[in-house]
Design an enzyme around this catalytic site. Structure first.
Site, PDB file in Angstrom:
ATOM      1  N   TYR A  51       0.641  -1.291  -0.016  1.00  0.00           N
ATOM      2  CA  TYR A  51      -0.103   0.086  -0.018  1.00  0.00           C
ATOM      3  C   TYR A  51       0.970   1.436   0.205  1.00  0.00           C
ATOM      4  O   TYR A  51       0.574   2.213   0.732  1.00  0.00           O
ATOM      5  CB  TYR A  51      -0.958  -0.106   1.014  1.00  0.00           C
ATOM      6  CG  TYR A  51      -2.030  -0.955   1.108  1.00  0.00           C
ATOM      7  CD1 TYR A  51      -2.915  -1.005   0.057  1.00  0.00           C
ATOM      8  CD2 TYR A  51      -2.319  -2.148   2.108  1.00  0.00           C
ATOM      9  CE1 TYR A  51      -4.088  -1.953  -0.141  1.00  0.00           C
ATOM     10  CE2 TYR A  51      -3.272  -3.138   1.891  1.00  0.00           C
ATOM     11  CZ  TYR A  51      -4.015  -2.809   0.919  1.00  0.00           C
ATOM     12  OH  TYR A  51      -5.121  -3.928   0.727  1.00  0.00           O
ATOM     13  N   PHE A  59      -5.804   7.144   7.216  1.00  0.00           N
ATOM     14  CA  PHE A  59      -6.383   5.708   7.708  1.00  0.00           C
ATOM     15  C   PHE A  59      -5.291   4.628   7.330  1.00  0.00           C
ATOM     16  O   PHE A  59      -5.853   3.486   7.533  1.00  0.00           O
ATOM     17  CB  PHE A  59      -7.739   5.447   6.735  1.00  0.00           C
ATOM     18  CG  PHE A  59      -7.447   5.601   5.410  1.00  0.00           C
ATOM     19  CD1 PHE A  59      -7.745   7.042   4.665  1.00  0.00           C
ATOM     20  CD2 PHE A  59      -6.994   4.709   4.535  1.00  0.00           C
ATOM     21  CE1 PHE A  59      -7.692   7.139   3.491  1.00  0.00           C
ATOM     22  CE2 PHE A  59      -6.902   4.915   3.105  1.00  0.00           C
ATOM     23  CZ  PHE A  59      -7.165   6.359   2.669  1.00  0.00           C
ATOM     24  N   ARG A  87     -10.827  -7.485 -11.732  1.00  0.00           N
ATOM     25  CA  ARG A  87     -11.321  -6.268 -11.122  1.00  0.00           C
ATOM     26  C   ARG A  87     -12.839  -6.243 -11.317  1.00  0.00           C
ATOM     27  O   ARG A  87     -13.593  -5.563 -10.143  1.00  0.00           O
ATOM     28  CB  ARG A  87     -10.572  -5.027 -11.838  1.00  0.00           C
ATOM     29  CG  ARG A  87      -9.193  -4.783 -11.368  1.00  0.00           C
ATOM     30  CD  ARG A  87      -8.788  -4.433 -10.231  1.00  0.00           C
ATOM     31  NE  ARG A  87      -9.283  -3.003  -9.976  1.00  0.00           N
ATOM     32  CZ  ARG A  87      -9.165  -2.333  -8.946  1.00  0.00           C
ATOM     33  NH1 ARG A  87      -8.177  -3.096  -7.908  1.00  0.00           N
ATOM     34  NH2 ARG A  87      -9.298  -1.153  -8.670  1.00  0.00           N
ATOM     35  N   THR A  93     -14.515  -0.388  -4.390  1.00  0.00           N
ATOM     36  CA  THR A  93     -13.913  -0.632  -2.894  1.00  0.00           C
ATOM     37  C   THR A  93     -14.625  -0.355  -1.903  1.00  0.00           C
ATOM     38  O   THR A  93     -14.508  -1.410  -0.905  1.00  0.00           O
ATOM     39  CB  THR A  93     -12.927   0.685  -2.914  1.00  0.00           C
ATOM     40  OG1 THR A  93     -12.303   0.709  -4.237  1.00  0.00           O
ATOM     41  CG2 THR A  93     -11.917   0.794  -1.648  1.00  0.00           C
ATOM     42  N   ARG A 104     -16.945  -8.537  -3.552  1.00  0.00           N
ATOM     43  CA  ARG A 104     -17.522  -7.505  -2.250  1.00  0.00           C
ATOM     44  C   ARG A 104     -18.899  -7.330  -2.337  1.00  0.00           C
ATOM     45  O   ARG A 104     -19.396  -6.908  -1.120  1.00  0.00           O
ATOM     46  CB  ARG A 104     -16.603  -6.119  -2.617  1.00  0.00           C
ATOM     47  CG  ARG A 104     -15.218  -6.362  -2.404  1.00  0.00           C
ATOM     48  CD  ARG A 104     -14.418  -5.137  -3.003  1.00  0.00           C
ATOM     49  NE  ARG A 104     -12.920  -5.223  -2.818  1.00  0.00           N
ATOM     50  CZ  ARG A 104     -12.142  -4.234  -3.020  1.00  0.00           C
ATOM     51  NH1 ARG A 104     -12.443  -3.466  -3.974  1.00  0.00           N
ATOM     52  NH2 ARG A 104     -10.860  -4.312  -2.950  1.00  0.00           N
ATOM     53  N   GLU A 132       3.342  -6.168  -7.139  1.00  0.00           N
ATOM     54  CA  GLU A 132       2.775  -6.954  -5.980  1.00  0.00           C
ATOM     55  C   GLU A 132       3.343  -8.470  -5.636  1.00  0.00           C
ATOM     56  O   GLU A 132       3.274  -8.978  -4.849  1.00  0.00           O
ATOM     57  CB  GLU A 132       1.151  -6.749  -6.106  1.00  0.00           C
ATOM     58  CG  GLU A 132       0.913  -5.344  -5.983  1.00  0.00           C
ATOM     59  CD  GLU A 132      -0.579  -4.937  -6.027  1.00  0.00           C
ATOM     60  OE1 GLU A 132      -1.320  -5.803  -6.437  1.00  0.00           O
ATOM     61  OE2 GLU A 132      -0.971  -3.756  -6.080  1.00  0.00           O
TER      62      GLU A 132
END
Ligand code: GDP
Ligand code: MG
Length: 142
Positions: A51, A59, A87, A93, A104, A132
């Protein structure tokens, strides 16, 4: 060149709630190839790398606490345009905004405190995916 790889993480909530098999099934059912898979406990250093764009956000400590709260499952899937497809399968998100039928949208909800708990991470570009994969599967790029 559309043949590509994606890094997916089933986040601690997805593992704790037993969604790993279902998530792998959704990717396999589409015909993408599972190239690598492991259960790991993330380290703070991996999360700072993963990240890196969010490290300075207020946050970030919430994200870090969330991602360290239990084991995660890291996987690599491959196939033509797999990043765009996964995706779409992942959804927005914020789980409240995520469409039903997405991971999600089917397995997450919004909570008033802490990080956004949204079950999975999926790389957003070829560049991100390759970066990643190096963080979570360093042995493969050696
Ligand atoms: P993604 O690609 O849909 O996972 O979203 P991003 O790459 O923008 O953000 C990475 C992760 O950081 C998200 O999945 C969330 O877990 C978390 N996150 C992003 N934006 C926010 C935010 O505004 N507030 C909080 N609390 N967490 C966030
Ligand atoms: Mg992202």
């Amino acid at each position: 060149m559309t043949e590509e790889r994606i890094l997916m993480l089933v986040k601690p909530d997805g593992v704790a709630d037993h969604h790993v098999g279902e998530i792998i099934s959704r990717v396999e059912r589409r015909g993408y190839v599972l190239e690598a898979l492991k259960v790991v406990q993330a380290t703070p250093e991996q999360l700072e790398q993963h990240y890196h764009k969010l490290v300075d956000e207020p946050f970030f400590s919430d994200i870090s606490e969330y991602m360290l709260s239990g084991p995660i499952v890291a996987m690599i899937a491959s196939g033509t345009n797999v990043i765009k497809a996964v995706r779409t399968m992942t959804g927005s998100t914020n789980p409240t905004e995520a469409a039903s039928g997405t991971i999600r949208g089917d397995f997450a909800r919004e909570w008033s405190e802490g990080a956004i708990h949204n079950v999975v991470h999926s790389s957003d570009s070829v560049t991100s995916a390759e970066r990643e994969i190096g963080i979570w599967f360093p042995e493969r790029n050696a």
